[in-house]
Design a protein around this motif. Structure first.
Motif, PDB file in Angstrom:
ATOM      1  N   PRO A   1      37.080   7.962 -71.049  1.00 34.11           N
ATOM      2  CA  PRO A   1      36.388   7.210 -69.996  1.00 34.11           C
ATOM      3  C   PRO A   1      34.977   7.727 -69.742  1.00 34.11           C
ATOM      4  O   PRO A   1      34.650   8.883 -70.019  1.00 34.11           O
ATOM      5  CB  PRO A   1      37.268   7.447 -68.772  1.00 34.11           C
ATOM      6  N   GLU A   2      34.162   6.839 -69.171  1.00 34.01           N
ATOM      7  CA  GLU A   2      32.817   7.238 -68.780  1.00 34.01           C
ATOM      8  C   GLU A   2      32.895   8.143 -67.549  1.00 34.01           C
ATOM      9  O   GLU A   2      33.746   7.952 -66.674  1.00 34.01           O
ATOM     10  CB  GLU A   2      31.975   6.004 -68.471  1.00 34.01           C
ATOM     11  N   SER A   3      31.995   9.120 -67.483  1.00 36.25           N
ATOM     12  CA  SER A   3      31.958  10.037 -66.345  1.00 36.25           C
ATOM     13  C   SER A   3      30.726   9.753 -65.502  1.00 36.25           C
ATOM     14  O   SER A   3      29.620  10.167 -65.839  1.00 36.25           O
ATOM     15  CB  SER A   3      31.932  11.495 -66.823  1.00 36.25           C
ATOM     16  N   PHE A   4      30.936   9.072 -64.389  1.00 32.80           N
ATOM     17  CA  PHE A   4      29.826   8.791 -63.486  1.00 32.80           C
ATOM     18  C   PHE A   4      29.388  10.065 -62.756  1.00 32.80           C
ATOM     19  O   PHE A   4      28.230  10.210 -62.379  1.00 32.80           O
ATOM     20  CB  PHE A   4      30.224   7.703 -62.499  1.00 32.80           C
ATOM     21  N   ALA A   5      30.337  10.990 -62.566  1.00 30.35           N
ATOM     22  CA  ALA A   5      29.998  12.248 -61.886  1.00 30.35           C
ATOM     23  C   ALA A   5      29.034  13.082 -62.726  1.00 30.35           C
ATOM     24  O   ALA A   5      28.072  13.650 -62.203  1.00 30.35           O
ATOM     25  CB  ALA A   5      31.267  13.038 -61.597  1.00 30.35           C
ATOM     26  N   LEU A   6      29.249  13.161 -64.032  1.00 24.65           N
ATOM     27  CA  LEU A   6      28.312  13.888 -64.892  1.00 24.65           C
ATOM     28  C   LEU A   6      26.977  13.165 -64.980  1.00 24.65           C
ATOM     29  O   LEU A   6      25.924  13.796 -65.060  1.00 24.65           O
ATOM     30  CB  LEU A   6      28.896  14.069 -66.296  1.00 24.65           C
ATOM     31  N   GLU A   7      27.016  11.837 -64.979  1.00 28.62           N
ATOM     32  CA  GLU A   7      25.777  11.071 -65.063  1.00 28.62           C
ATOM     33  C   GLU A   7      24.898  11.286 -63.832  1.00 28.62           C
ATOM     34  O   GLU A   7      23.686  11.090 -63.892  1.00 28.62           O
ATOM     35  CB  GLU A   7      26.108   9.587 -65.260  1.00 28.62           C
ATOM     36  N   ALA A   8      25.520  11.703 -62.719  1.00 27.01           N
ATOM     37  CA  ALA A   8      24.743  12.023 -61.525  1.00 27.01           C
ATOM     38  C   ALA A   8      24.121  13.409 -61.608  1.00 27.01           C
ATOM     39  O   ALA A   8      23.254  13.754 -60.804  1.00 27.01           O
ATOM     40  CB  ALA A   8      25.640  11.932 -60.287  1.00 27.01           C
ATOM     41  N   ARG A   9      24.538  14.191 -62.616  1.00 24.86           N
ATOM     42  CA  ARG A   9      24.081  15.578 -62.716  1.00 24.86           C
ATOM     43  C   ARG A   9      23.172  15.848 -63.906  1.00 24.86           C
ATOM     44  O   ARG A   9      22.513  16.896 -63.959  1.00 24.86           O
ATOM     45  CB  ARG A   9      25.310  16.505 -62.811  1.00 24.86           C
ATOM     46  N   ALA A  10      23.146  14.937 -64.889  1.00 30.00           N
ATOM     47  CA  ALA A  10      22.375  15.184 -66.118  1.00 30.00           C
ATOM     48  C   ALA A  10      21.944  13.852 -66.712  1.00 30.00           C
ATOM     49  O   ALA A  10      22.550  12.808 -66.440  1.00 30.00           O
ATOM     50  CB  ALA A  10      23.214  15.974 -67.122  1.00 30.00           C
ATOM     51  N   PRO A  11      20.888  13.861 -67.532  1.00 27.85           N
ATOM     52  CA  PRO A  11      20.397  12.598 -68.091  1.00 27.85           C
ATOM     53  C   PRO A  11      21.320  12.010 -69.140  1.00 27.85           C
ATOM     54  O   PRO A  11      22.043  12.731 -69.832  1.00 27.85           O
ATOM     55  CB  PRO A  11      19.040  12.995 -68.705  1.00 27.85           C
ATOM     56  N   GLY A  12      21.296  10.694 -69.250  1.00 30.00           N
ATOM     57  CA  GLY A  12      22.081   9.998 -70.258  1.00 30.00           C
ATOM     58  C   GLY A  12      23.417   9.526 -69.721  1.00 30.00           C
ATOM     59  O   GLY A  12      23.701   9.581 -68.526  1.00 30.00           O
TER      60      GLY A  12
END
Length: 405
Positions: A26-37
């Motif tokens: 699955p996609e991780s929206f939490a990581l996307e809030a912390r790092a680019p891409g």
């Protein structure tokens, strides 16, 4: 030089298909809030025995000849390989003996026995266990199944790479935990065969940097110490077979320290609702700590390789992470030794919206004058700013306040 081929991995996928889980990514929206891409999480902790080891163990067992099946198998493992081999050997009615270190996590020992394996605990490390495996192989005719330094095992782990390419077709980077190197060797072989432009990044615990040091030395090297929270990837020497795959196919190997591993376990638990062990969380830690160079156009998959973590350790990880994040705090408040002052302190904390978890009231502090007492509070807060506001209000009342580490 024996090298794994992509066709070996494709054959392994067909061979083990009915016996392993095609894990989600699955996609991780939490990581996307912390790092680019964009980020995806490959949930290998969802395998039947809680780790990616199901794949390699099953592929190896299915490749055994009739004589080896009848004689039984043996392996040295700290836990994940042990559980996977025990489970699939039981399903295939193959006798299985597992040699585990004396300090292996209790949950992994219990699970391995629960899957039907004969467990022998000996020594402090896997190296100690390997000596017994060699003796059992010679004396009892058991077939050894290495946790990572075996082409059939590596091929099974490589099926993760095939799945990722299908699930995330616009992949640009895959981040893989490294212990002995079997998983990253298999994944890198599969990914680079179809998409040589994709970066394969390995991650190790800084306390067990076998791959990093081996690549620097140009050959596998032995580590004297590999004590880490990430016990699933605590290996003192990477494999002779896995090493050339890392040297040829892996773009970089980075190191993650113990505090960073702790933060990653907590992040995955709180933000993704995933219970992941230390060795499985290092890939997410690499992103959270900014260790991998990423841009807005990158699409990254982090392999969460296992979830077999002791619940007692989870509790300690949560507490430690909350302390570090400022959501738990300990304060010593020095007040006059008069009725009502304890109530005044706790009431103020409550009014300010914090939760008192523990209170200790004492006159025994050496630096407190006669007529005063110390109140030690453990409080749950919204963060550092909230703590600072509470401390200020307590000092405004004339109390001495010290924040304890």
């Amino acid at each position: 030089m024996l090298m794994l081929r992509n066709e070996d991995i494709v054959a392994a996928r067909d061979r083990i298909r009915s016996g392993v889980v095609r894990t989600t990514c699955p996609e991780s929206f939490a990581l996307e809030a912390r790092a680019p891409g964009r980020f995806h999480l490959k949930t290998e902790f969802r395998q039947r025995t809680g780790s990616f080891k199901d794949r390699g163990s099953l592929n190896k067992l299915l490749r055994l000849g009739p004589g080896a099946r009848e004689g039984g198998v043996v392996a040295a493992s700290a836990g994940n390989h042990a559980q996977a081999l025990a489970y699939h050997a039981s399903r295939l009615e193959i006798a299985c003996t597992i040699v585990m270190p004396v300090h292996a996590p209790l949950i992994k020992i219990a699970n391995t026995r629960g899957y039907g394996a004969h467990v022998i605990q000996t020594g402090e490390t896997l190296s100690d266990g390997m000596a017994l495996v060699d003796r059992l192989t010679r004396e009892e005719g058991l077939t050894p199944v290495h946790a990572f330094d075996d082409l059939d095992v590596m091929a099974g782990q490589g099926t993760i790479g095939l799945e990722i390419l299908e699930q995330v077709p616009d992949l640009t980077t895959v981040i893989v935990p490294i212990g002995g190197g079997g998983m990253i060797a298999g994944i890198a072989t599969a990914v680079k065969a179809q998409r040589p432009d994709v970066r394969v990044i390995g991650v190790e615990a800084a306390a067990s940097p076998g791959a990093r040091e081996s690549l620097a030395a140009g050959k596998p090297v032995h580590l004297e110490n590999s004590d880490t929270l990430a016990d699933g990837i605590a290996v003192k020497r990477i494999g002779d077979l896995t090493y050339p795959h890392l040297a040829a196919l892996v773009d970089d190997v980075i190191l993650i320290d113990e505090e960073q591993i702790t933060r990653a376990i907590f992040f995955l638990l709180e933000s993704e609702k995933f219970v992941v062990e230390g060795g499985g969380a290092v890939s997410a830690a690499a992103v959270l700590e900014g260790k991998v160079e990423l841009g807005s156009s990158d699409v990254t998959v982090c392999i969460l390789s296992g979830g077999n973590i002791d619940m007692n350790l989870v509790s300690r990880v949560i507490d430690r992470a909350l302390w570090a994040d400022g959501r738990l705090a300990r304060l010593t408040v020095v007040v006059r030794d008069r009725p009502g002052y304890l109530n005044e302190v706790t009431a103020l904390v409550a009014i300010e919206g914090a939760n008192v978890l523990h209170v200790e009231h004492t006159r025994a502090f050496g630096d407190i004058s006669v007529g005063r007492v110390g109140i030690e509070l453990t409080i749950e807060t919204r963060g550092p700013d909230h703590i600072a506001a509470i401390v200020t209000k307590l000092r405004d009342l004339g109390h001495r306040v010290d924040e304890l580490s």
